[in-house]
Scaffold this motif. Sequence first.
Motif, PDB file in Angstrom:
ATOM      1  N   ALA A  11       4.860  -1.402  10.754  1.00 36.40           N
ATOM      2  CA  ALA A  11       5.331  -0.286   9.934  1.00 36.40           C
ATOM      3  C   ALA A  11       6.473  -0.728   9.023  1.00 36.40           C
ATOM      4  O   ALA A  11       6.538  -0.335   7.848  1.00 36.40           O
ATOM      5  CB  ALA A  11       5.770   0.868  10.826  1.00 36.40           C
ATOM      6  N   GLY A  12       7.361  -1.544   9.538  1.00 36.02           N
ATOM      7  CA  GLY A  12       8.461  -2.047   8.728  1.00 36.02           C
ATOM      8  C   GLY A  12       7.980  -2.923   7.591  1.00 36.02           C
ATOM      9  O   GLY A  12       8.461  -2.809   6.463  1.00 36.02           O
ATOM     10  N   SER A  15       6.411  -0.807   4.930  1.00 41.48           N
ATOM     11  CA  SER A  15       7.440  -0.118   4.143  1.00 41.48           C
ATOM     12  C   SER A  15       8.049  -1.054   3.113  1.00 41.48           C
ATOM     13  O   SER A  15       8.268  -0.670   1.959  1.00 41.48           O
ATOM     14  CB  SER A  15       8.537   0.419   5.058  1.00 41.48           C
ATOM     15  OG  SER A  15       8.021   1.367   5.943  1.00 41.48           O
ATOM     16  N   ALA A  18       5.656  -1.687   0.237  1.00 41.24           N
ATOM     17  CA  ALA A  18       5.477  -0.549  -0.670  1.00 41.24           C
ATOM     18  C   ALA A  18       6.692  -0.312  -1.557  1.00 41.24           C
ATOM     19  O   ALA A  18       6.584   0.321  -2.598  1.00 41.24           O
ATOM     20  CB  ALA A  18       5.176   0.699   0.138  1.00 41.24           C
ATOM     21  N   CYS A  19       7.832  -0.796  -1.163  1.00 44.23           N
ATOM     22  CA  CYS A  19       9.066  -0.513  -1.914  1.00 44.23           C
ATOM     23  C   CYS A  19       9.068  -1.093  -3.317  1.00 44.23           C
ATOM     24  O   CYS A  19       9.514  -0.457  -4.252  1.00 44.23           O
ATOM     25  CB  CYS A  19      10.275  -1.081  -1.171  1.00 44.23           C
ATOM     26  SG  CYS A  19      10.766  -0.081   0.223  1.00 44.23           S
TER      27      CYS A  19
END
Length: 73
Positions: A11-12, A15, A18-19
């Motif tokens: 998940a990290g 994230s 996607a940033c």
Amino acid sequence: MKKLSFVLAAAGLMSLAACNKTEAPAANAADNAVDVMENAADNLEAAADNVVEAANATEAAANAVTNAAGNAM
């Protein structure tokens, strides 16, 4: 516990990935083309409305002249 750590790490990473993702230039160009076409359609619709309003004003003026001519007799 290992599965939870793996899920949290995944998940990290998702994230972070996607940033900083930007749209492809082709997608930006397509969006811009759509915007241009929508603006052109809006302008064409406004021009058509103006023509209708001008036609209505011309008809009203013609009616006024006809009425004035009829009253003068």
